[in-house]
Design a protein around this motif. Structure first.
Motif, mmCIF file in Angstrom:
data_model
loop_
_atom_site.group_PDB
_atom_site.id
_atom_site.type_symbol
_atom_site.label_atom_id
_atom_site.label_comp_id
_atom_site.label_asym_id
_atom_site.label_seq_id
_atom_site.Cartn_x
_atom_site.Cartn_y
_atom_site.Cartn_z
ATOM 1 N N GLN A 71 0.849 -1.179 0.000
ATOM 2 C CA GLN A 71 0.000 0.000 0.000
ATOM 3 C C GLN A 71 0.889 1.233 0.000
ATOM 4 O O GLN A 71 1.714 1.416 0.894
ATOM 5 C CB GLN A 71 -0.889 -0.011 1.240
ATOM 6 C CG GLN A 71 -1.888 1.100 1.224
ATOM 7 C CD GLN A 71 -3.196 0.671 1.852
ATOM 8 O OE1 GLN A 71 -3.206 -0.184 2.727
ATOM 9 N NE2 GLN A 71 -4.296 1.248 1.410
ATOM 10 N N ASN B 59 -0.525 6.976 -5.050
ATOM 11 C CA ASN B 59 -1.375 6.098 -4.250
ATOM 12 C C ASN B 59 -1.584 4.808 -5.018
ATOM 13 O O ASN B 59 -2.011 4.836 -6.167
ATOM 14 C CB ASN B 59 -2.733 6.753 -3.985
ATOM 15 C CG ASN B 59 -2.596 7.927 -3.049
ATOM 16 O OD1 ASN B 59 -2.422 7.760 -1.849
ATOM 17 N ND2 ASN B 59 -2.630 9.117 -3.625
ATOM 18 N N GLU C 111 0.673 5.296 0.104
ATOM 19 C CA GLU C 111 -0.288 6.360 0.393
ATOM 20 C C GLU C 111 0.396 7.717 0.298
ATOM 21 O O GLU C 111 1.316 8.009 1.042
ATOM 22 C CB GLU C 111 -0.845 6.187 1.815
ATOM 23 C CG GLU C 111 -1.657 4.920 1.976
ATOM 24 C CD GLU C 111 -1.931 4.611 3.442
ATOM 25 O OE1 GLU C 111 -1.471 5.373 4.312
ATOM 26 O OE2 GLU C 111 -2.588 3.609 3.712
ATOM 27 N N HIS C 112 -0.059 8.522 -0.623
ATOM 28 C CA HIS C 112 0.399 9.920 -0.761
ATOM 29 C C HIS C 112 1.920 10.018 -0.746
ATOM 30 O O HIS C 112 2.491 10.830 -0.025
ATOM 31 C CB HIS C 112 -0.201 10.795 0.347
ATOM 32 C CG HIS C 112 -1.693 10.691 0.432
ATOM 33 N ND1 HIS C 112 -2.510 11.168 -0.558
ATOM 34 C CD2 HIS C 112 -2.497 10.128 1.363
ATOM 35 C CE1 HIS C 112 -3.764 10.924 -0.233
ATOM 36 N NE2 HIS C 112 -3.781 10.283 0.921
ATOM 37 N N THR D 267 -2.565 0.487 -4.329
ATOM 38 C CA THR D 267 -2.786 -0.664 -3.463
ATOM 39 C C THR D 267 -2.661 -1.920 -4.302
ATOM 40 O O THR D 267 -3.272 -2.015 -5.372
ATOM 41 C CB THR D 267 -4.190 -0.610 -2.829
ATOM 42 O OG1 THR D 267 -4.317 0.623 -2.136
ATOM 43 C CG2 THR D 267 -4.379 -1.757 -1.864
#
Lengths: 369, 261
Positions: free
Chosen positions: B22, B40, B24-25, B42
């Motif tokens: 994952q 981003n 994120e940002h 996943t």
């Protein structure tokens, strides 16, 4: 318009391109200039070689006990060397104790011989090599110095000749390489403190002549030490030589480290190996292989630089030969003395050079042509 | 965007909902240059992602952040439940589970093929040498070059070297494989043998992220295709939708340029 292709057969090379005639033609007689140079070189050899051989071999005196044996025909007096030979080898080491030096030398030869043989398994070689690097210096030191196990102590001031040269060179090399590797790694470290420490150390030692280092170690250091505290003079010289050469070695090794592509670090890191394992297993084996010529160059320079210890009054091979030529009983044989010293230095340096070439060849893993 | 089930053959294994990676940002700068802008992503267990885009778009940098070959300045990356930090031990732990194949193979030239393969299992996983060698031979057979085991990388062709590199990664038994342009440095004749190896790996259910320009590979193997440009993810879609109906102008331009012949 397609033309049918038929494979071309391999033809033998032109006859005059191979073998001895081909070599002579290519290297000696390829152009008018080269022919002139070849003739000139032959003439120079004709002029210089016979007198040299006459002096060194045909008119030389080989046997005798005193200088009177040598007064005859202008040839070399090798009696001078023969009479002083033991002194040149051992210095002032007590005669009754010289077996200790001999057995240490024998042990070294026996221990090192399997390293040069092809058939010995590499695991054994690594163990032997480590033993020679770590255990052997201790054994040799105990044997030379004595004072333990009922061996009478021999003061380091009495060590001399080739023995002393080999002790300084051996200690210098075995200490300088690992220290140099650590310094080189430190200089490339991401940690600013370690990096600047290594840079300062290297630049400081590299910027000072070895003679200065030796003078400082023998004259100035005792002034700074507290009263009654006294290092052995030889030990001080050894530490000086080792640290000095380590600084040089560090820069040689760093050259090799810089030649290793970043991809090698990344591939090793991506497999989960840590810093020291990456260095020990991936980077250093390749980097050190690349810098074998530079390392051996430094070793050879180190070997010859050991003769500088004469200025602090240690009697290494060079100094003891010099000393013998000033002996009033044997005045006038300095040429023989220095030729002998030069021959011994050359023998060791040339062996190192040959060994390194052999090592490079064996470690080559690219395309074998 | 969810993982899709619309990919073409070979039929993808049903995906679990276990998250493997994952991002994120994630932001990254080289000096003042903003190379990654708010990435981003996943990736689920068993999912196969292809990342494409023009050179300099940040695709390699993005996947190299996952095993921390590149640092990033902002954002969060979680790999197999572990949050990536500056802790060296943690980074090494994550790297053990994440295999990586490089554009220029990066085999260790001073070691034989077999030694390349057993090095990490022995020194990182602490396997006994014999066991590691048996294991490595299995993988070398899988990439179809067991007969080269005793040779040095310098004696192999580019395609063979890349297959060894894949085997070397697999020997660590990774949960995730990252491919950074694995065929870009190969002669055309050798690309297929490497792609075949990767397809086999995909069929076995490996979680893969692959930066590549091989659009055929993307079509047949990927669950999702991601298009990056200027350090941003421009488009993310199933291969079918990506190739037949690209959403952004930038993607259309890119596809028309690489597919024109």
């Amino acid at each position: 318009m397609a033309k049918l292709h038929t494979p071309h057969p391999d033809l033998p090379p032109p006859a005059n391109a191979t073998g001895v005639p081909g070599w002579v033609r290519r290297n000696l007689l390829s152009s008018p200039l080269n022919i002139t140079l070849t003739v000139l070189a032959l003439y120079l050899l004709y002029v210089t070689l016979p007198p040299l051989l006459n002096w060194a071999l045909f008119n030389a005196t080989w046997t005798g006990e005193t200088r009177e044996a040598c007064q005859t025909n202008g040839g070399a007096c090798w009696v001078f060397i023969q009479v002083h030979f033991d002194q040149f080898m051992y210095g002032f080491y007590p005669e009754a104790q010289r077996w200790r030096v001999n057995s240490a030398a024998l042990l070294l030869i026996l221990g090192a011989a399997p390293l040069f043989a092809g058939r010995v398994p590499s695991k054994l070689k690594v163990r032997l090599g480590l033993g020679l690097l770590v255990i052997y210096p201790v054994i040799a030191f105990v044997l030379f110095k004595g004072g333990l196990f009922g061996l009478p102590a021999v003061d380091t001031r009495r060590w001399g000749g080739l023995l002393l040269t080999l002790v300084i060179a051996g200690a210098g090399m075995t200490a300088a390489l690992p220290l140099g590797v650590l310094l080189a790694l430190g200089r490339r470290s991401q940690m600013p403190a370690i990096q600047s420490l290594c840079v300062i150390f290297i630049e400081l030692w590299r910027g000072v002549p070895l003679i200065t280092v030796l003078f400082m170690s023998s004259v100035m250091l005792p002034l700074f030490l507290p009263e009654g505290m006294n290092f052995d003079k030889l030990l001080r010289a050894l530490i000086g030589v080792a640290l000095f050469q380590a600084a040089y070695m560090a820069e040689v090794v760093r050259g090799g480290l810089q030649a290793i592509p970043k991809g090698q670090f990344e591939a090793a890191a991506a497999l989960g190996l840590g810093y020291w394992k990456i260095m020990a297993l991936i980077v250093l084996p390749q980097a050190l292989k690349l810098v074998i010529p530079g390392v051996v160059n430094t070793f050879i320079a180190l070997f010859k630089d050991t003769s500088l210890v004469l200025i602090i009054g240690l009697f290494d091979l060079m100094n003891i030969v010099h000393n013998a030529t000033t002996n009033p009983e044997w005045l006038g044989f300095s040429t023989e003395g220095y030729v002998f010293a030069a021959a011994v230095y050359w023998l060791f340096c040339f062996s190192m050079s040959r060994y390194s070439q052999n090592l490079e060849k064996r470690l080559h893993t690219g395309h074998k042509r | 965007m969810n993982a899709s089930s619309t990919s073409t053959a070979p039929a993808p294994a049903p995906l679990s909902d276990q998250i493997m990676i994952q991002m994120e940002h994630v932001h990254k700068w080289y000096g003042a240059f903003h190379v990654l802008k708010d990435i981003n992503l996943t990736v689920l267990k068993g999912e196969r992602i292809v990342i494409c885009g023009p050179s300099g778009s940040g695709k390699s940098t993005a996947i190299r952040c996952i095993n921390r070959l590149e640092e990033y300045q902002r954002g969060r990356i979680v790999v197999d439940g572990l949050v990536l930090t500056n802790d060296v031990k943690l980074i090494e732990q994550i790297r053990r589970e994440v295999g990586m194949v490089f554009q220029h193979f990066n085999l260790f030239p001073h070691l034989t093929v077999l030694e390349n393969c057993v090095l990490a299992p022995i020194w990182v996983r602490k396997l006994p040498r014999k066991e590691a060698e048996e294991f490595a031979m299995q993988y070398l057979e899988r990439v179809k070059i067991p007969e080269q085991a005793r040779k040095y990388p310098g004696q192999l062709s580019g395609g063979q070297q890349q297959r060894v590199a894949i085997a070397r990664s697999l020997c660590m038994n990774p949960k995730i494989m990252l491919f950074d342009e694995p065929t870009s440095a190969l002669d055309p004749e050798m690309i297929k043998e490497v792609l075949d190896t990767m397809v086999t790996l995909a069929e076995e259910g490996m979680t893969m992220i692959c930066v590549t320009h091989e659009m055929g590979f993307a079509k047949t193997v990927a669950h999702r295709v991601i298009f990056m440009d200027g350090g941003e993810i421009i488009e993310e879609n199933t291969p079918e939708a990506f190739f037949t109906n690209p959403q952004s102008d930038r993607t259309q331009l890119f596809l028309s340029q690489i597919l024109h012949n």
